[in-house]
Design a protein around this motif. Structure first.
Motif, short mmCIF file in Angstrom:
data_model
loop_
_atom_site.label_atom_id
_atom_site.label_comp_id
_atom_site.label_asym_id
_atom_site.label_seq_id
_atom_site.Cartn_x
_atom_site.Cartn_y
_atom_site.Cartn_z
N ALA A 172 0.83 -1.52 0.38
CA ALA A 172 -0.19 0.01 0.19
C ALA A 172 0.78 1.39 -0.25
O ALA A 172 2.50 1.55 0.29
N GLN A 173 -0.21 2.30 -0.27
CA GLN A 173 1.33 3.48 -0.76
C GLN A 173 0.72 4.16 0.72
O GLN A 173 -0.69 4.64 1.45
N GLY A 174 1.33 5.07 1.55
CA GLY A 174 1.02 5.75 2.92
C GLY A 174 2.23 5.77 3.51
O GLY A 174 3.61 5.77 3.37
N SER A 196 -9.08 5.50 3.40
CA SER A 196 -9.99 4.88 3.52
C SER A 196 -9.92 4.87 1.65
O SER A 196 -10.38 5.95 1.73
N GLY A 197 -10.17 3.73 1.66
CA GLY A 197 -10.62 2.99 0.43
C GLY A 197 -9.84 2.95 -0.75
O GLY A 197 -9.49 2.67 -1.98
N ALA A 198 -8.36 3.10 -0.10
CA ALA A 198 -7.25 3.14 -1.06
C ALA A 198 -6.77 2.19 -1.48
O ALA A 198 -7.39 1.01 -0.67
N PRO A 199 -6.38 1.54 -2.71
CA PRO A 199 -5.98 0.04 -2.91
C PRO A 199 -4.99 -0.83 -1.90
O PRO A 199 -4.13 -0.04 -1.64
N VAL A 200 -5.05 -2.31 -1.17
CA VAL A 200 -4.14 -2.65 -0.84
C VAL A 200 -3.92 -3.79 -2.23
O VAL A 200 -4.91 -4.30 -2.40
N GLN A 201 -2.39 -4.07 -1.71
CA GLN A 201 -2.45 -4.99 -3.14
C GLN A 201 -1.61 -6.08 -2.57
O GLN A 201 -0.62 -5.81 -1.56
N ALA A 202 -1.13 -7.32 -3.39
CA ALA A 202 -0.64 -8.47 -3.35
C ALA A 202 1.16 -8.01 -3.60
O ALA A 202 1.42 -7.59 -3.82
N MET A 266 -5.40 2.22 8.12
CA MET A 266 -4.24 1.49 7.89
C MET A 266 -4.41 0.76 8.20
O MET A 266 -5.05 -0.49 7.62
N LEU A 267 -3.04 0.03 7.62
CA LEU A 267 -2.53 -1.68 6.77
C LEU A 267 -2.06 -2.32 7.45
O LEU A 267 -1.04 -1.16 8.12
N HIS A 268 -1.92 -3.47 8.49
CA HIS A 268 -1.49 -4.18 9.48
C HIS A 268 -0.44 -5.62 8.08
O HIS A 268 -1.52 -6.04 7.77
N PHE A 269 0.95 -4.55 8.09
CA PHE A 269 1.42 -5.99 7.02
C PHE A 269 2.34 -6.44 7.46
O PHE A 269 3.15 -6.59 8.40
N GLU A 270 2.17 -8.30 7.71
CA GLU A 270 3.14 -8.86 7.75
C GLU A 270 4.10 -9.87 6.75
O GLU A 270 3.49 -10.32 6.38
N ILE A 271 4.68 -10.12 7.35
CA ILE A 271 5.79 -11.61 6.50
C ILE A 271 6.21 -12.26 7.22
O ILE A 271 6.40 -11.84 8.99
#
Length: 287
Positions: A172-174, A196-202, A266-271
């Motif tokens: 995501a951008q931000g 809110s509404g921003a794209p979340v990408q793989a 927000m996007l919470h992102f984990e690897i």
């Protein structure tokens, strides 16, 4: 005062003192109780069991408990495609005396990232000095003797990331709100702020193995499996655009950014590698 009255007064004083110093035992209040489990909780102790609820998947249960899905499947005799049923009891640790799975074998040396042009496990070498050469004849400076009974500690080399062999992309951008902190239960990934509404990408090619809201603290969550060892997770979405089993490509929109289970958009992102969180910043490109 008679001797009998004197003894009576002493006894009365002793009883009163004991009543004043008695210990009051109270039941623990609600605030005294330990908090509920939070995202990123360390693996459960030996003997732990999970009861499958409607909507659960084996990937979701393994992710919630910080375990590798292959471990959980092996401990419970479940083969691909890892079908489970409501009410089923799943072991979250191996049976006593069971052999460890390859991903958790004690003493195993993890694969490490290798810089281009070098071989794994090697580094720059210094040519050995030959007999009679100036290098061998040069006296080395002597170190002061160590204090008796103590051994100087050896320096610990910095940890290197495990090679993933994926071309990771930002999901995501931000702005970066929070970074990964090893061992901190609520900081097992990064938080990316946005609208809110921003794209979340793989972040890389893979298959969706979880799409739901059953993991407390993650809101609307998507988990993508990239291979047997690597997963990525995308939490707090406003809406999920892919279902379990969907094949996704790096950069493909899979969700819409939101604030489900979060104080702000927000996007919470984990690897995760073999079920264990790793620092996404070691794999994402600089920007």
């Amino acid at each position: 005062m008679t001797k009998t009255s004197h003894y009576f007064l002493l006894l009365l004083a002793a009883v009163s003192l004991a009543a004043c110093t008695s210990t009051v035992v109270r039941k623990p209040a609600q605030a005294d109780r330990p908090p509920a489990a939070r995202p990123g909780t360390p693996p459960p102790p030996a003997g732990s069991v999970a009861v499958v609820k409607r909507g659960d998947t084996l990937y979701g249960i393994a992710f919630r408990n910080g375990l590798d899905v292959r471990e959980v499947a092996a401990w419970n005799g479940i083969g691909p495609p890892y079908t489970i049923y409501p009410g089923q009891r799943l072991r979250l640790s191996p049976r006593a005396g069971a052999r460890a799975t390859p991903s958790t074998t004690a003493g195993a040396t993890p694969r490490r990232a290798v810089s281009p042009g070098t071989s794994a496990g090697t580094g720059p070498r210094t040519p050995a000095a030959t007999a009679g050469s100036p290098a061998s004849a040069t006296p080395r400076p002597t170190r002061p003797p160590a204090t008796q009974g103590t051994t100087p500690p050896l320096p610990t080399p910095p940890a290197q990331p495990v090679a993933s062999n994926f071309d990771w992309r930002w999901p995501a951008q931000g702005s970066l709100l929070n970074r990964f902190v090893a061992g901190e239960p609520t900081r097992q990934g990064i938080d990316i702020g946005g609208e809110s509404g921003a794209p979340v990408q793989a972040a890389a090619d893979g298959v969706v193995v979880y799409s739901g809201s059953g993991l407390v603290g993650y809101g609307e969550l998507i988990i993508v499996k990239h291979n047997d060892a690597w997963l990525s997770a995308y939490g707090h979405n406003r809406a999920r655009l892919v279902n379990e089993g969907a094949i996704v490509k790096a950069g493909q929109q899979i969700a819409v950014m939101g604030r489900t289970g979060a104080p702000r958009e927000m996007l919470h992102f984990e690897i995760r590698h073999n079920g264990r969180p790793v620092d996404p910043m070691l794999y994402l490109p600089r920007r």
